[in-house]
Motif scaffolding. Structure first.
Motif, PDB file in Angstrom:
ATOM      1  N   ARG A   1      65.274  -1.043  58.234  1.00 15.42           N
ATOM      2  CA  ARG A   1      64.879  -0.327  59.442  1.00 15.42           C
ATOM      3  C   ARG A   1      63.663  -0.976  60.117  1.00 15.42           C
ATOM      4  O   ARG A   1      62.568  -0.415  60.158  1.00 15.42           O
TER       5      ARG A   1
ATOM      6  N   ASP B   1      52.655   1.788  66.554  1.00 15.98           N
ATOM      7  CA  ASP B   1      52.506   2.973  65.702  1.00 15.98           C
ATOM      8  C   ASP B   1      53.712   3.136  64.768  1.00 15.98           C
ATOM      9  O   ASP B   1      54.266   4.216  64.622  1.00 15.98           O
ATOM     10  N   ARG B   2      54.096   2.024  64.143  1.00 13.97           N
ATOM     11  CA  ARG B   2      55.206   2.037  63.165  1.00 13.97           C
ATOM     12  C   ARG B   2      54.682   1.494  61.835  1.00 13.97           C
ATOM     13  O   ARG B   2      55.207   0.561  61.265  1.00 13.97           O
TER      14      ARG B   2
ATOM     15  N   ALA C   1      60.837  -2.348  62.691  1.00 15.48           N
ATOM     16  CA  ALA C   1      60.198  -1.864  63.918  1.00 15.48           C
ATOM     17  C   ALA C   1      60.277  -2.909  65.014  1.00 15.48           C
ATOM     18  O   ALA C   1      60.240  -2.567  66.202  1.00 15.48           O
TER      19      ALA C   1
ATOM     20  N   ALA D   1      56.538  -0.376  58.767  1.00 15.94           N
ATOM     21  CA  ALA D   1      57.910  -0.782  59.107  1.00 15.94           C
ATOM     22  C   ALA D   1      57.979  -2.297  59.237  1.00 15.94           C
ATOM     23  O   ALA D   1      57.053  -2.927  59.751  1.00 15.94           O
TER      24      ALA D   1
ATOM     25  N   PRO E   1      65.367   4.940  64.716  1.00 14.06           N
ATOM     26  CA  PRO E   1      64.495   4.472  65.807  1.00 14.06           C
ATOM     27  C   PRO E   1      64.833   3.039  66.190  1.00 14.06           C
ATOM     28  O   PRO E   1      64.984   2.183  65.314  1.00 14.06           O
TER      29      PRO E   1
END
Length: 641
Positions: A158, A103-104, A160, A107, A183
């Motif tokens: 960034r 659920d990224r 995931a 990313a 994250p």
């Protein structure tokens, strides 16, 4: 493929026919503008075959499910492990499902390790999940002490997911990335998990049952979906993430595939390649072309570097490629090996249609040696092709798609490409490129993006080019140097580094493998030289001679001085006359960036790392590793460290 009409020997190799290759015809539109600029366009209309790259694997998994797509040596014995197209699609769908479950959305998926079967599966799965792939040159993770550049890349994107082949091998880099804010990324490894650091084993991801979300995600891929980011440092060394959409990738693939009037049979399409997927040639042109052709990509763990090239030779003893690509230093090493091994040469040339080079100009002497070998084993010369471009152009925008004995050409535009030539002087032009395969820009760097394009949307290449024949532009363009590398002597004379380096390597063939030009803000032009091991060992009569032993050989030094003085006689002007050279005794370092992982010498990095050698070159004192071309050679004694 045409059979030789009669045998040829090395003495008449230049008269042998070229092997028949189904190139398209040269048909270039030439627009001459009032401001002196020229725009070249290929008249062949571009035809994009697929909506996105994952569609290529989907097609081949249905039409050629049992054919091997990827192969790599594994295990203690180094046996080939194969992944078939049908199995690959199942693994890709499983990994796609695993990515979607994070659920990224949007990313990136970052890969720190090099080319591998797992890397190839993840590349297509990330595209299916619409999560941009980011392949990083492994040296950033493995060689750095502070991992500053790697952290800046991860901080920009960034990710995931971070994938590594071996978590243990990449443990320091993974721990460094854990310190970044935001994250945390899910760390996936294929082998050697580290407790508390690697989150998922690759084997588990490939076994994830795919659900309807996979097909739904693939259906939502558009031409503007970001497929990958590739990093390029540029002249400042600041990492820039080049955005590559599915439109960029599919158009670049079509441009390349349309250079031939027919596609190769999958039965013949075996590709052995080492070029890193963290760079555009290996990660785009080679990787995607194999998928399109339904061929097998044998991942070569060798490199065109000392001690690493033996692995490439081992692979070539088993695989006869249809097309072969390397960098000039790799071809020099290949010529050395083929001249010593008739069986290897016979296998290498058995099916070969083209040899491609990139990164630098192929020396004339290396070209001659390889064509002599080709004629000896096939009766034909093999066309050498080369592409000109950059990461931002996806990669090549110009290509040599006709048989020619001339090396160093940029070529002519691919179908779908416009090349604008902006005058620099009477003979040279600055190159700019416009096509659907050019990047839309650099991720989160709008100022750098704006500066990269002119007011008509042409990408500024930063290189100079000239016409082979100004009266006949269809003969193509010649590379005329990197504009930013040019420098002035203290006299104010401009030195065109790119052109001079090519002239010098040709003049010193076969005794020199590569050269770095010196002289910025000094009174004379000089050079740092690497001896060419194969021919030089034969010259000095020592098959195991080191660079230092070759450099100290009076016989080698005499040969070099003769060639240097001949060069100066032919080029007496101060911008091309070589006053002195320094013989380097250690190879160019890939670890420190002197040789890029594409295999060519980075002039700027060599000059920075070997500034002491440059200082010694221009020292008034006489040093044993410096040859003064206009003075008598000195004995190779009292060597200064």
């Amino acid at each position: 493929m045409s059979a030789p009409a009669r045998p040829h020997t090395g003495r008449d190799a230049a008269s042998a026919p070229f092997r028949d290759v189904p190139f398209i015809a040269r048909d270039i539109d030439i627009e001459r503008r009032d401001d002196g600029s020229i725009v070249l366009r290929n008249r062949l209309a571009l035809q994009v075959e697929v909506p996105h790259i994952p569609a290529l694997l989907h097609t081949r998994s249905q039409t050629l499910p049992e054919r091997a797509w990827l192969a790599q040596r594994r295990g203690p014995a180094g046996a080939w492990e194969h992944l078939r197209y049908g199995d690959a699609q199942r693994q890709v769908d499983g990994v796609t499902q695993a990515l979607l479950q994070l659920d990224r959305a949007g990313a990136p998926v970052m890969v720190l390790s090099g080319n591998s079967i797992e890397h190839g599966v993840l590349a297509i799965a990330a595209m299916q999940a619409r999560m941009p792939l980011v392949a990083i040159t492994p040296a950033y993770a493995l060689l750095s002490q502070d991992h500053a550049r790697l952290k800046s890349m991860a901080d920009l994107l960034r990710p995931a997911v971070i994938f590594v082949q071996s978590a243990r091998q990449f443990e320091p880099a993974l721990r460094a990335l854990r310190t970044l804010a935001g994250p945390p990324a899910t760390v996936v490894c294929a082998t050697d998990p580290v407790p508390g650091l690697s989150d998922v084993l690759w084997h588990d991801w490939t076994r994830t049952p795919p659900g309807p979300a996979v097909a739904a995600s693939v259906a939502r891929i558009t031409p503007d979906t970001v497929a990958k980011y590739l990093f390029t440092s540029g002249s400042t060394g600041t990492p820039k993430a080049v955005t590559m959409t599915q439109r960029v990738l599919t158009h670049a693939l079509a441009m390349h595939s349309q250079l031939w009037t027919r596609s190769p049979s999958p039965d013949d399409c075996a590709t052995l390649d080492w070029m890193p997927w963290s760079h555009v040639a290996g990660g785009n042109t080679v990787f995607h072309s194999v998928l399109r052709d339904g061929g097998t990509l044998y991942i070569d763990d060798g490199k065109p570097a000392p001690k690493l090239f033996d692995e490439t030779l081992r692979n070539l003893r088993e695989i006869s490629p249809l097309r072969f690509a390397n960098v000039p230093i790799g071809y020099a090493m290949l010529a050395d090996a083929l001249e010593q091994d008739e069986s290897l040469a016979h296998r290498f040339f058995a099916k070969l249609q083209t040899m491609a080079y990139a990164g630098a100009r192929l020396p004339d002497e290396v070209y001659r040696r390889l064509q002599t070998l080709a004629v000896r084993h096939t009766g034909c010369r093999i066309p050498f092709v080369s592409g000109y471009g950059a990461t931002e152009t996806g990669p090549s925008a110009l290509y040599v798609f006709w048989p020619t004995d001339r090396v160093g050409l940029c070529g002519l535009p691919h179908p779908g490409v416009e090349a604008k030539l902006v005058p620099l002087d009477d003979a040279r032009y600055e190159l700019r490129i416009r096509s659907a395969a050019v990047t839309p820009g650099y991720h989160q760097q709008p100022q750098a993006t704006a500066a990269a394009f002119d007011d008509e949307g042409f990408f500024r290449m930063g290189d100079a080019a000239s016409f082979v024949d100004p009266a006949d532009p269809q003969e193509g363009l010649l590379f005329a140097g990197r504009v930013a590398e040019e420098f002035k002597l203290t006299s104010g004379t401009f030195v065109r580094v790119g052109a001079l380096r090519v002239q010098l390597i040709d003049a010193l063939a076969p005794w020199v493998a590569d050269a770095v030009i010196t002289g910025a803000d000094r009174g004379h032009v000089g050079a740092l030289l690497w001896p060419s091991l194969g021919p030089c060992r034969e010259l000095v009569g020592n098959p195991t001679a080191t660079l230092a032993e070759i450099a100290a050989s009076p016989r080698y030094r005499d040969k070099l001085l003769q060639a240097l003085r001949a060069h100066n006689t032919a080029h007496p002007g101060s911008s091309a006359r070589i006053d002195r050279v320094l013989l380097l005794e250690t190879p160019a370092s890939m670890d420190h960036g002197e040789i890029t992982d594409k295999g060519y010498v980075n002039q700027r990095v060599v000059l920075q790392r070997r500034s002491d050698a440059v200082a010694r070159l221009y020292d008034d004192a006489r040093h044993a590793d410096v040859l003064h071309v206009t003075a008598s050679p000195q004995p190779a004694t009292d060597r200064t460290a």
